[in-house]
Motif scaffolding. Structure first.
Motif, PDB file in Angstrom:
ATOM      1  N   ARG A 236      39.445  60.237  47.313  1.00  0.00           N
ATOM      2  CA  ARG A 236      40.499  59.611  47.773  1.00  0.00           C
ATOM      3  C   ARG A 236      41.588  59.337  46.440  1.00  0.00           C
ATOM      4  O   ARG A 236      42.611  59.122  46.695  1.00  0.00           O
ATOM      5  CB  ARG A 236      40.521  58.236  48.468  1.00  0.00           C
ATOM      6  CG  ARG A 236      41.721  57.369  48.849  1.00  0.00           C
ATOM      7  CD  ARG A 236      41.151  56.052  49.731  1.00  0.00           C
ATOM      8  NE  ARG A 236      40.498  55.371  48.878  1.00  0.00           N
ATOM      9  CZ  ARG A 236      39.711  54.064  49.157  1.00  0.00           C
ATOM     10  NH1 ARG A 236      39.940  53.780  50.608  1.00  0.00           N
ATOM     11  NH2 ARG A 236      39.138  53.248  48.458  1.00  0.00           N
TER      12      ARG A 236
ATOM     13  N   TYR B  21      36.721  65.245  53.897  1.00  0.00           N
ATOM     14  CA  TYR B  21      35.861  64.766  52.808  1.00  0.00           C
ATOM     15  C   TYR B  21      34.685  65.376  52.436  1.00  0.00           C
ATOM     16  O   TYR B  21      33.619  64.786  53.068  1.00  0.00           O
ATOM     17  CB  TYR B  21      35.749  63.194  52.873  1.00  0.00           C
ATOM     18  CG  TYR B  21      37.107  62.746  52.744  1.00  0.00           C
ATOM     19  CD1 TYR B  21      37.682  61.889  51.477  1.00  0.00           C
ATOM     20  CD2 TYR B  21      37.865  62.408  53.668  1.00  0.00           C
ATOM     21  CE1 TYR B  21      38.695  61.253  51.354  1.00  0.00           C
ATOM     22  CE2 TYR B  21      38.927  61.542  53.946  1.00  0.00           C
ATOM     23  CZ  TYR B  21      39.555  61.217  52.454  1.00  0.00           C
ATOM     24  OH  TYR B  21      40.803  60.466  52.316  1.00  0.00           O
TER      25      TYR B  21
ATOM     26  N   SER C  79      27.378  57.549  55.148  1.00  0.00           N
ATOM     27  CA  SER C  79      28.210  58.383  54.169  1.00  0.00           C
ATOM     28  C   SER C  79      27.964  57.911  52.893  1.00  0.00           C
ATOM     29  O   SER C  79      27.236  56.939  52.397  1.00  0.00           O
ATOM     30  CB  SER C  79      29.545  58.158  54.481  1.00  0.00           C
ATOM     31  OG  SER C  79      29.999  56.632  54.187  1.00  0.00           O
TER      32      SER C  79
ATOM     33  N   ASP D 108      31.414  50.619  59.188  1.00  0.00           N
ATOM     34  CA  ASP D 108      32.272  51.337  59.233  1.00  0.00           C
ATOM     35  C   ASP D 108      32.199  52.734  58.189  1.00  0.00           C
ATOM     36  O   ASP D 108      32.195  52.540  57.120  1.00  0.00           O
ATOM     37  CB  ASP D 108      33.657  50.811  59.287  1.00  0.00           C
ATOM     38  CG  ASP D 108      34.812  51.742  59.562  1.00  0.00           C
ATOM     39  OD1 ASP D 108      34.336  52.992  59.783  1.00  0.00           O
ATOM     40  OD2 ASP D 108      35.761  51.369  59.458  1.00  0.00           O
TER      41      ASP D 108
ATOM     42  N   GLY E  48      42.297  65.084  55.439  1.00  0.00           N
ATOM     43  CA  GLY E  48      41.375  64.313  55.988  1.00  0.00           C
ATOM     44  C   GLY E  48      40.056  64.837  55.991  1.00  0.00           C
ATOM     45  O   GLY E  48      39.294  64.231  56.875  1.00  0.00           O
TER      46      GLY E  48
ATOM     47  N   ASP F 229      34.115  54.786  57.496  1.00  0.00           N
ATOM     48  CA  ASP F 229      35.606  55.179  56.717  1.00  0.00           C
ATOM     49  C   ASP F 229      36.017  53.696  55.849  1.00  0.00           C
ATOM     50  O   ASP F 229      36.939  53.900  55.196  1.00  0.00           O
ATOM     51  CB  ASP F 229      36.653  55.046  57.733  1.00  0.00           C
ATOM     52  CG  ASP F 229      36.433  56.500  58.585  1.00  0.00           C
ATOM     53  OD1 ASP F 229      36.243  57.592  57.855  1.00  0.00           O
ATOM     54  OD2 ASP F 229      36.772  56.617  59.723  1.00  0.00           O
ATOM     55  N   ASP F 230      35.091  52.892  55.841  1.00  0.00           N
ATOM     56  CA  ASP F 230      35.128  51.694  54.576  1.00  0.00           C
ATOM     57  C   ASP F 230      34.752  52.304  53.334  1.00  0.00           C
ATOM     58  O   ASP F 230      33.384  52.437  53.138  1.00  0.00           O
ATOM     59  CB  ASP F 230      34.448  50.489  55.200  1.00  0.00           C
ATOM     60  CG  ASP F 230      34.617  49.244  54.236  1.00  0.00           C
ATOM     61  OD1 ASP F 230      35.353  49.523  53.251  1.00  0.00           O
ATOM     62  OD2 ASP F 230      34.134  48.258  54.320  1.00  0.00           O
TER      63      ASP F 230
ATOM     64  N   ALA G 114      33.432  59.825  48.815  1.00  0.00           N
ATOM     65  CA  ALA G 114      34.777  59.818  49.330  1.00  0.00           C
ATOM     66  C   ALA G 114      35.980  58.848  48.908  1.00  0.00           C
ATOM     67  O   ALA G 114      37.046  59.388  48.556  1.00  0.00           O
ATOM     68  CB  ALA G 114      34.724  59.384  50.806  1.00  0.00           C
TER      69      ALA G 114
ATOM     70  N   ALA H 195      30.032  56.885  50.449  1.00  0.00           N
ATOM     71  CA  ALA H 195      31.217  56.376  50.511  1.00  0.00           C
ATOM     72  C   ALA H 195      31.997  56.351  49.195  1.00  0.00           C
ATOM     73  O   ALA H 195      33.185  56.685  49.098  1.00  0.00           O
ATOM     74  CB  ALA H 195      31.390  54.970  50.962  1.00  0.00           C
TER      75      ALA H 195
ATOM     76  N   LYS I 222      30.519  63.536  51.846  1.00  0.00           N
ATOM     77  CA  LYS I 222      30.644  62.390  52.388  1.00  0.00           C
ATOM     78  C   LYS I 222      29.546  62.038  53.652  1.00  0.00           C
ATOM     79  O   LYS I 222      28.790  61.119  53.531  1.00  0.00           O
ATOM     80  CB  LYS I 222      31.961  61.982  52.981  1.00  0.00           C
ATOM     81  CG  LYS I 222      32.080  60.464  53.527  1.00  0.00           C
ATOM     82  CD  LYS I 222      33.408  60.168  54.551  1.00  0.00           C
ATOM     83  CE  LYS I 222      33.361  59.062  54.926  1.00  0.00           C
ATOM     84  NZ  LYS I 222      34.090  58.907  56.052  1.00  0.00           N
ATOM     85  N   ASP I 223      29.422  63.011  54.419  1.00  0.00           N
ATOM     86  CA  ASP I 223      28.426  62.561  55.602  1.00  0.00           C
ATOM     87  C   ASP I 223      27.226  62.728  55.402  1.00  0.00           C
ATOM     88  O   ASP I 223      26.623  63.887  55.229  1.00  0.00           O
ATOM     89  CB  ASP I 223      29.007  63.505  56.624  1.00  0.00           C
ATOM     90  CG  ASP I 223      28.333  63.268  58.068  1.00  0.00           C
ATOM     91  OD1 ASP I 223      27.682  62.096  58.063  1.00  0.00           O
ATOM     92  OD2 ASP I 223      28.597  64.026  58.887  1.00  0.00           O
TER      93      ASP I 223
END
Length: 546
Positions: free
Chosen positions: A477, A489, A468, A540, A487, A542-543, A473, A470, A492-493
């Motif tokens: 946030r 973003y 990502s 991760d 939820g 999502d970190d 994202a 990050a 991001k990916d």
């Protein structure tokens, strides 16, 4: 055949101690490349992307101990690809000379192929000085001037445009002696400001010293250690957004982490001295609060334009930092007694180390990866960090007891670390170099692997693969609207590539690991390797970092 101006160009570089030129050439560089055949003392490093060439020059310049890093780019198209590297060198005050091969003057006037008007304007915002050579007989003087500006007070990148016809022409002048322009003495701080700073620090109840990268560039870290011990002051590195290289040993009892508004050492300080540091390099408007009312702010920097730029300063010092710190030490009262030094509380600045054990399922956490790397680091290890949202964890967990042991960039130029690590390895061949890169950075800087493989440079690339962007994202946030509510973003990916296979395709042995024991083994293997290695670690997605 008569000697060309290109031969003179190379001779001047050699006289200045330059032994490497990093280039991704095109047709306009033919005179230089041809002349290099007659000058084998100059090692021409071929790269396959201009960002790699400039970042190699940057990494080399930061550790070469004198000679500038030199990159040779191709016309406007090559320069544009290298601008992110120039910006990183500018922020890092790296003495980098960017030579830019341009089309012949007649082609420029007609706006011919890769010949838009005023190519130098593209570089000007990222350079201390930019100039296009106008006549062959001026080339030697212009090049000497460019080298002088790049390497002197404070250093930084310089752009010099070289029209092909002028470089190919017969040499018409004798090169000026380097000694006439090589070194300009740095200034000394104002005595009244030194006295004011010493008095404020000696009288402080809780003095705090902020260690900046100027102290490493000017070989003054030992004096900062003495000053901290004389005062009994806590010392922090610059805020991580402006941090560029480690400037105080993290194992010293005075060390208190990275500057952050919530750090106890910052909250409690009544005098804060930013020494050779930026104050501040803002990421977003209002992201760093001004020191509290009543706090005396001291700011020293090699560049007077940097002092007090964001929040002002009560006491200002400029000049060479060995002079500044030596004079501060001398100005302290002879009977001054240092305050007792107690272990620093750094938890609010770095956060807890989220380490959950090697036997669990799922990706490793970034602190686990940082901890595994830290276990292999010694004083001869150099870490080049280019993993945007993961850098904070590595800053917090890696030992930094050698000046400049950890370097990074606050430029936002993804891909910087891939090439910079190669330049560090060339400048410090006896050191172990580890580049910590994100999967996003890798996709900008992957061509550096071709150089690593071709030249067998023993750099370990440790890639944090969270699939990502990050940082994007994290920005969503902070923005706190529809993306957070849903939820979802966008932007991001970036998951999908087989990075280990890509590395192997370039000729760099690679492996993917997903456990702490496997990572430890891979790092040990890489440390003993004679050439480059690539380690991909899944973390991760999502970190989103701090």
């Amino acid at each position: 055949m008569p000697q060309s101006a290109a031969h003179t160009l190379i001779d001047i570089l050699l006289d200045w101690g330059v032994r490497q030129v990093f280039t991704c050439p095109g047709s306009t560089e033919a005179p230089f490349l041809d002349a290099s055949v007659d000058r084998p003392e100059l090692d021409v490093w071929l790269t396959t992307h201009e960002l790699t060439a400039v970042t190699m020059a940057d990494g080399y310049a930061r550790f070469a101990g004198g000679p500038p890093g030199v990159a040779y780019l191709h016309t406007n198209v090559g320069l544009v690809n290298g601008l992110g590297g120039m910006y990183a060198a500018q922020l890092g005050r790296a003495p980098v000379l960017v030579l830019n091969g341009l089309k012949a003057g007649v082609i420029q006037s007609r706006r011919g192929f890769t010949a838009p008007p005023d190519v130098g304007a593209l570089a000007a915002g990222n350079a201390k000085w930019s100039w296009q050579v106008q006549r062959t007989e001026h080339l030697a003087e212009d090049l000497s001037r460019a080298l002088q500006v790049a390497t002197n007070g404070p250093p930084g990148p310089v752009w010099l445009g070289l029209p092909e016809d002028l470089v190919a022409a017969p040499a018409s002048t004798v090169a000026p002696a380097p000694a006439r322009s090589r070194q300009v003495t740095s200034g000394a701080p104002a005595p009244d400001q030194v006295a004011a700073a010493a008095s404020a620090l000696a009288g402080a109840r809780k003095p705090l010293l902020v260690a900046g990268a100027d102290l490493v560039r000017e070989d003054a870290v030992d004096l900062l250690v003495r000053l901290a011990e004389r005062l009994g002051a806590q010392v922090v590195n610059e805020d991580r957004r402006s941090f560029e290289r480690s400037a105080f040993p993290t194992g010293h009892p005075c060390y208190a982490g990275f500057y952050a508004d919530r750090l106890p050492a910052v909250r409690q300080a009544d005098v804060v001295a930013f020494l050779g540091a930026r104050c501040f390099h803002e990421f977003e408007a209002g992201s760093i609060a001004a020191p509290a009312a009543g706090v005396t702010l001291i700011h020293s920097n090699a560049d007077p334009a940097e002092i007090g730029k964001t929040h002002g300063a009560d006491i200002t010092l400029t000049g060479d930092h060995r002079l500044i710190l030596d004079q501060l030490l001398t100005a302290l009262p002879a009977d001054h007694q240092p305050r007792p030094t107690s272990p620093a509380d750094t938890t609010e600045a770095t956060g807890p180390a989220t380490v959950t054990g090697p036997d669990r399922d799922g990706p490793l956490s970034v602190p686990e990866v940082a901890t595994a790397l830290a276990a292999t680091v010694d004083r001869r290890t150099r870490i080049v960090a280019d993993a945007t949202t993961s850098n904070g964890a590595f800053f917090a967990h890696l030992p930094q007891d050698t000046p400049g042991q950890l370097i990074t960039t606050s430029s936002g130029a993804l891909g910087w670390g891939m090439g910079a690590a190669l330049g560090v390895s060339i400048a410090r061949p006896d050191d172990r170099v580890v580049a910590v890169v994100g999967d996003g950075s890798f996709q900008f800087g992957a061509p550096a692997l071709w150089v690593a493989a071709r030249r067998r440079l023993p750099v370990t690339y440790l890639m944090i693969n969270n699939g990502s962007y990050a940082a994007v994202a994290a920005a969503l946030r902070r923005y706190g609207r529809r993306a957070v509510e849903s939820g979802t973003y966008p932007g991001k990916d970036i998951a999908g590539p087989d990075f280990a296979a890509i590395s192997a395709g370039y000729g760099v042995p690679a492996e993917r690991v997903d456990s702490a024991p496997a990572l430890a083994k891979a790092l040990d293997t890489a440390a003993d390797a004679a050439g480059p290695r690539f380690i991909e670690v899944r973390t991760d997605p999502d970190d989103l970092g701090p």
